[in-house]
Design a protein around this motif. Structure first.
Motif, PDB file in Angstrom:
ATOM      1  N   MET A   1       0.910  -1.178   0.056  1.00 24.59           N
ATOM      2  CA  MET A   1      -0.029   0.056  -0.112  1.00 24.59           C
ATOM      3  C   MET A   1       0.835   1.231   0.094  1.00 24.59           C
ATOM      4  SD  MET A   1      -2.750   1.174   2.947  1.00 24.59           S
ATOM      5  CE  MET A   1      -3.792   0.044   2.530  1.00 24.59           C
ATOM      6  N   GLY A   2       0.675   2.067  -1.155  1.00 21.55           N
ATOM      7  CA  GLY A   2       1.416   3.304  -1.007  1.00 21.55           C
ATOM      8  C   GLY A   2       1.060   4.502   0.150  1.00 21.55           C
ATOM      9  N   LEU A   3       2.097   5.219   0.327  1.00 21.48           N
ATOM     10  CA  LEU A   3       2.032   6.328   1.496  1.00 21.48           C
ATOM     11  C   LEU A   3       0.675   6.993   1.308  1.00 21.48           C
ATOM     12  CD1 LEU A   3       5.734   7.131   1.968  1.00 21.48           C
ATOM     13  CD2 LEU A   3       4.449   5.651   3.329  1.00 21.48           C
ATOM     14  N   LEU A   4       0.294   7.516   0.137  1.00 19.37           N
ATOM     15  CA  LEU A   4      -0.914   8.127  -0.019  1.00 19.37           C
ATOM     16  C   LEU A   4      -2.253   7.556   0.380  1.00 19.37           C
ATOM     17  CD1 LEU A   4      -1.928  10.659  -1.296  1.00 19.37           C
ATOM     18  CD2 LEU A   4      -2.336   9.508  -3.489  1.00 19.37           C
ATOM     19  N   LYS A   5      -2.154   6.370   0.166  1.00 21.18           N
ATOM     20  CA  LYS A   5      -3.111   5.429   0.612  1.00 21.18           C
ATOM     21  C   LYS A   5      -3.276   5.595   2.399  1.00 21.18           C
ATOM     22  CE  LYS A   5      -4.630   3.813  -3.223  1.00 21.18           C
ATOM     23  NZ  LYS A   5      -6.071   4.242  -3.631  1.00 21.18           N
ATOM     24  N   HIS A   6      -2.144   5.514   2.875  1.00 19.43           N
ATOM     25  CA  HIS A   6      -2.045   5.705   4.362  1.00 19.43           C
ATOM     26  C   HIS A   6      -2.754   7.120   4.725  1.00 19.43           C
ATOM     27  CE1 HIS A   6       0.118   2.201   5.790  1.00 19.43           C
ATOM     28  NE2 HIS A   6       0.969   2.389   4.753  1.00 19.43           N
ATOM     29  N   LEU A   7      -2.218   8.162   4.001  1.00 19.13           N
ATOM     30  CA  LEU A   7      -2.845   9.370   4.152  1.00 19.13           C
ATOM     31  C   LEU A   7      -4.457   9.311   4.072  1.00 19.13           C
ATOM     32  CD1 LEU A   7      -2.562  12.428   4.714  1.00 19.13           C
ATOM     33  CD2 LEU A   7      -2.007  12.705   2.331  1.00 19.13           C
ATOM     34  N   GLU A   8      -4.771   9.023   3.024  1.00 17.90           N
ATOM     35  CA  GLU A   8      -6.369   8.899   2.864  1.00 17.90           C
ATOM     36  C   GLU A   8      -7.187   8.158   3.904  1.00 17.90           C
ATOM     37  OE1 GLU A   8      -6.292   7.072  -0.947  1.00 17.90           O
ATOM     38  OE2 GLU A   8      -5.969   9.204  -2.270  1.00 17.90           O
ATOM     39  N   ARG A   9      -6.525   7.065   4.304  1.00 13.50           N
ATOM     40  CA  ARG A   9      -7.338   5.965   5.205  1.00 13.50           C
ATOM     41  C   ARG A   9      -7.304   7.024   6.670  1.00 13.50           C
ATOM     42  NH1 ARG A   9      -3.872   1.188   6.696  1.00 13.50           N
ATOM     43  NH2 ARG A   9      -2.572   3.013   7.880  1.00 13.50           N
ATOM     44  N   ASP A  10      -6.221   7.409   6.920  1.00 16.12           N
ATOM     45  CA  ASP A  10      -6.131   7.889   8.363  1.00 16.12           C
ATOM     46  C   ASP A  10      -6.683   9.277   8.372  1.00 16.12           C
ATOM     47  OD1 ASP A  10      -4.863   5.792   9.255  1.00 16.12           O
ATOM     48  OD2 ASP A  10      -2.947   6.494   8.954  1.00 16.12           O
ATOM     49  N   PHE A  11      -6.471  10.095   7.472  1.00 20.17           N
ATOM     50  CA  PHE A  11      -6.658  11.677   7.473  1.00 20.17           C
ATOM     51  C   PHE A  11      -7.429  12.159   6.386  1.00 20.17           C
ATOM     52  CE2 PHE A  11      -2.965  11.089   9.835  1.00 20.17           C
ATOM     53  CZ  PHE A  11      -3.416  11.144  11.286  1.00 20.17           C
ATOM     54  N   PRO A  12      -8.684  11.379   6.050  1.00 27.15           N
ATOM     55  CA  PRO A  12      -9.375  11.845   5.074  1.00 27.15           C
ATOM     56  C   PRO A  12      -9.843  13.338   4.789  1.00 27.15           C
ATOM     57  CG  PRO A  12     -10.895  10.857   6.474  1.00 27.15           C
ATOM     58  CD  PRO A  12      -9.445  10.723   7.117  1.00 27.15           C
ATOM     59  N   ILE A  13      -9.694  14.177   5.855  1.00 33.09           N
ATOM     60  CA  ILE A  13      -9.942  15.616   5.897  1.00 33.09           C
ATOM     61  C   ILE A  13      -8.727  16.450   5.056  1.00 33.09           C
ATOM     62  CG2 ILE A  13      -8.858  16.234   8.239  1.00 33.09           C
ATOM     63  CD1 ILE A  13     -12.317  17.482   6.774  1.00 33.09           C
ATOM     64  N   ILE A  14      -7.636  15.706   5.145  1.00 33.50           N
ATOM     65  CA  ILE A  14      -6.361  16.337   4.701  1.00 33.50           C
ATOM     66  C   ILE A  14      -6.456  15.902   3.252  1.00 33.50           C
ATOM     67  CG2 ILE A  14      -3.852  16.597   4.745  1.00 33.50           C
ATOM     68  CD1 ILE A  14      -5.378  17.416   7.119  1.00 33.50           C
ATOM     69  N   ASP A  15      -7.292  16.469   2.230  1.00 30.56           N
ATOM     70  CA  ASP A  15      -7.627  16.020   0.735  1.00 30.56           C
ATOM     71  C   ASP A  15      -7.003  16.991   0.043  1.00 30.56           C
ATOM     72  OD1 ASP A  15      -9.227  18.213   0.978  1.00 30.56           O
ATOM     73  OD2 ASP A  15     -10.975  17.125   0.810  1.00 30.56           O
ATOM     74  N   SER A  16      -6.950  16.695  -1.276  1.00 30.97           N
ATOM     75  CA  SER A  16      -6.353  17.383  -2.322  1.00 30.97           C
ATOM     76  C   SER A  16      -6.576  18.866  -2.323  1.00 30.97           C
ATOM     77  CB  SER A  16      -6.387  16.651  -3.774  1.00 30.97           C
ATOM     78  OG  SER A  16      -7.776  16.660  -4.169  1.00 30.97           O
ATOM     79  N   ASP A  17      -7.983  19.261  -1.879  1.00 32.27           N
ATOM     80  CA  ASP A  17      -8.433  20.644  -1.666  1.00 32.27           C
ATOM     81  C   ASP A  17      -7.715  21.249  -0.585  1.00 32.27           C
ATOM     82  OD1 ASP A  17      -9.937  22.981  -2.353  1.00 32.27           O
ATOM     83  OD2 ASP A  17     -11.112  22.290  -0.685  1.00 32.27           O
ATOM     84  N   PHE A  18      -7.474  20.638   0.424  1.00 34.25           N
ATOM     85  CA  PHE A  18      -6.738  21.267   1.621  1.00 34.25           C
ATOM     86  C   PHE A  18      -5.355  21.362   1.180  1.00 34.25           C
ATOM     87  CE2 PHE A  18      -4.385  20.925   5.581  1.00 34.25           C
ATOM     88  CZ  PHE A  18      -4.985  21.711   6.353  1.00 34.25           C
ATOM     89  N   GLN A  19      -4.670  20.248   0.620  1.00 36.22           N
ATOM     90  CA  GLN A  19      -3.145  20.575   0.266  1.00 36.22           C
ATOM     91  C   GLN A  19      -2.832  21.570  -0.786  1.00 36.22           C
ATOM     92  OE1 GLN A  19      -2.355  16.620  -1.529  1.00 36.22           O
ATOM     93  NE2 GLN A  19      -3.683  15.605  -0.095  1.00 36.22           N
ATOM     94  N   ARG A  20      -3.858  21.852  -1.586  1.00 39.64           N
ATOM     95  CA  ARG A  20      -3.711  23.047  -2.610  1.00 39.64           C
ATOM     96  C   ARG A  20      -3.941  24.380  -1.722  1.00 39.64           C
ATOM     97  NH1 ARG A  20      -6.444  19.623  -6.293  1.00 39.64           N
ATOM     98  NH2 ARG A  20      -8.393  20.425  -5.316  1.00 39.64           N
ATOM     99  N   PHE A  21      -4.924  24.352  -0.933  1.00 38.27           N
ATOM    100  CA  PHE A  21      -5.062  25.571  -0.065  1.00 38.27           C
ATOM    101  C   PHE A  21      -3.725  25.957   0.727  1.00 38.27           C
ATOM    102  CE2 PHE A  21      -6.236  27.276   4.192  1.00 38.27           C
ATOM    103  CZ  PHE A  21      -6.667  28.484   3.947  1.00 38.27           C
ATOM    104  N   CYS A  22      -3.243  24.836   1.206  1.00 37.97           N
ATOM    105  CA  CYS A  22      -2.095  25.152   2.184  1.00 37.97           C
ATOM    106  C   CYS A  22      -0.734  25.590   1.055  1.00 37.97           C
ATOM    107  CB  CYS A  22      -1.349  23.696   2.818  1.00 37.97           C
ATOM    108  SG  CYS A  22      -2.399  23.231   4.051  1.00 37.97           S
ATOM    109  N   ALA A  23      -0.684  24.919   0.111  1.00 33.92           N
ATOM    110  CA  ALA A  23       0.442  25.340  -0.854  1.00 33.92           C
ATOM    111  C   ALA A  23       0.205  27.070  -1.458  1.00 33.92           C
ATOM    112  CB  ALA A  23       0.575  24.375  -2.147  1.00 33.92           C
ATOM    113  N   SER A  24      -1.074  27.151  -1.478  1.00 31.24           N
ATOM    114  CA  SER A  24      -1.434  28.519  -2.030  1.00 31.24           C
ATOM    115  C   SER A  24      -0.788  29.545  -1.140  1.00 31.24           C
ATOM    116  CB  SER A  24      -2.673  28.707  -2.544  1.00 31.24           C
ATOM    117  OG  SER A  24      -3.373  28.624  -1.385  1.00 31.24           O
ATOM    118  N   HIS A  25      -0.695  29.237   0.108  1.00 25.41           N
ATOM    119  CA  HIS A  25      -0.421  30.213   1.244  1.00 25.41           C
ATOM    120  C   HIS A  25       1.353  29.802   1.590  1.00 25.41           C
ATOM    121  CE1 HIS A  25      -4.343  32.118   1.421  1.00 25.41           C
ATOM    122  NE2 HIS A  25      -4.750  30.975   1.394  1.00 25.41           N
TER     123      HIS A  25
END
Length: 333
Positions: A1-25
């Motif tokens: 299982m890839g590390l991204l799958k761990h991220l999706e499984r454990d913290f679904p709130i930290i999704d791609s939308d949140f990642q883009r929001f953080c990167a934009s700031h």
């Protein structure tokens, strides 16, 4: 299982939308790619990325989030990251708690190497990370295999992480048979099978595979029964995984420190003895020193030096660092 799958499984709130929001700031953007690292790992590895988040004015960040169509979810993501960061903090202990913690971990695991067990006043201590340093062909893998066989016989539950195809089933069979030599026929066969089943081997060939195995192991440790408890984790060798990444500068060193912290966490929280091997490198003047440098040497609780006695078939083991045993040397066969 890839590390991204761990991220999706454990913290679904930290999704791609949140990642883009953080990167934009400018948060977790210059050093961090969510498609490559687990969020917890990133926060442990990149202290400056944590600073990016903590030094931001969170009211301003929340105001920016409010302007987005997914504002509520973004604010939940901010809260989740802060919770994870808070979980990375070390707990403060008073002197009595430290004493009780020490007394609770009196158990040591006999390695079956008589000289080593004498040197360590019993064996490998649970709750500690022990590093075995030595030049090539000094016998480090043999010590690891001997310890795995002996702990599996006495208590059970050994995880052997092999990074260089060093685990030989024939060598393990030979060691186990030597341990069981006085045991009669059928009983010996039953014990042999039990010991062999207690040694779980994983082959990993890069640092990210190691993190995957350790995180999976940590999840399993939470569910383990007392009868099937893991008592010993062996990594032979830790330096073969870390050395290739040190050339990447601060990121490589941060990965090295992070894996050390994770190993000590597993040892501390689950009362496991952790044994890792490290090779030697040349220094100015032609002498040898342990690899991985000054940043690593403060990580192990115990450092041992294994060397061959010139012109002899014997080895010499020395204590470089130990929290409760004085430095000394012991000859081993």
């Amino acid at each position: 299982m890839g590390l991204l799958k761990h991220l999706e499984r454990d913290f679904p709130i930290i999704d791609s939308d949140f990642q883009r929001f953080c990167a934009s700031h400018g948060i977790l953007s210059d050093c961090f790619d969510f498609t490559q690292f687990h969020l917890i790992l990133a926060l442990a590895i990149y202290p400056h990325a944590v600073e990016d988040f903590l030094f931001h004015d969170l009211y301003v960040l929340a105001a920016f989030a409010e302007a987005q169509s997914t504002s509520e979810r973004l604010k939940q993501g901010i809260t989740q990251v802060l919770t994870i960061i808070d979980g990375q903090h070390q707990t403060w202990f008073n002197g009595m708690e430290l004493l009780e913690n020490h007394q609770r971990r009196k158990r040591v695991l006999r390695t079956g190497c008589v000289g080593l067990d004498l040197l360590l006043e019993g064996g490998l201590c649970q709750g500690q990370l022990t590093e075995l340093v030595g030049p090539s062909s000094s016998g480090k893998t043999q010590v690891c295999l001997q310890a795995a066989s002996n702990v599996a016989k006495d208590i059970g539950g050994v995880v052997f992480i092999d990074t260089g195809n060093s685990v030989s089933p024939k060598r393990i069979v030979h060691l186990v048979n030597n341990i069981l030599d006085p045991t009669p026929g059928e009983a010996k066969n039953r014990m042999f099978e039990r010991i062999m089943r207690c040694i779980l081997c994983h082959s990993v060939f890069n640092i990210f595979s190691l993190f995957n195995v350790l995180h999976e192991l940590e999840a399993n440790l939470r569910l383990q029964s007392e009868e099937a408890r893991v008592q010993l984790i062996i990594i032979d060798s830790i330096s073969s995984l870390i050395t290739p990444i040190l050339g990447s500068g601060s990121h490589g060193h941060a990965l090295m420190i992070s894996v050390g912290i994770l190993l000590k966490k597993l040892a501390n929280e689950y009362d496991i003895a952790v044994l890792v091997t490290n090779h030697m490198v040349g220094r100015d003047g032609g002498t040898l020193k342990p690899a991985l440098g000054d940043s690593w040497k403060s990580i192990p609780n115990v450092r041992l030096l294994l060397s061959r006695v010139s012109g002899d078939n014997k080895c010499s083991m020395s204590i470089i660092k130990h929290p409760s045993v004085c430095a000394r040397k012991q000859k081993m066969r």
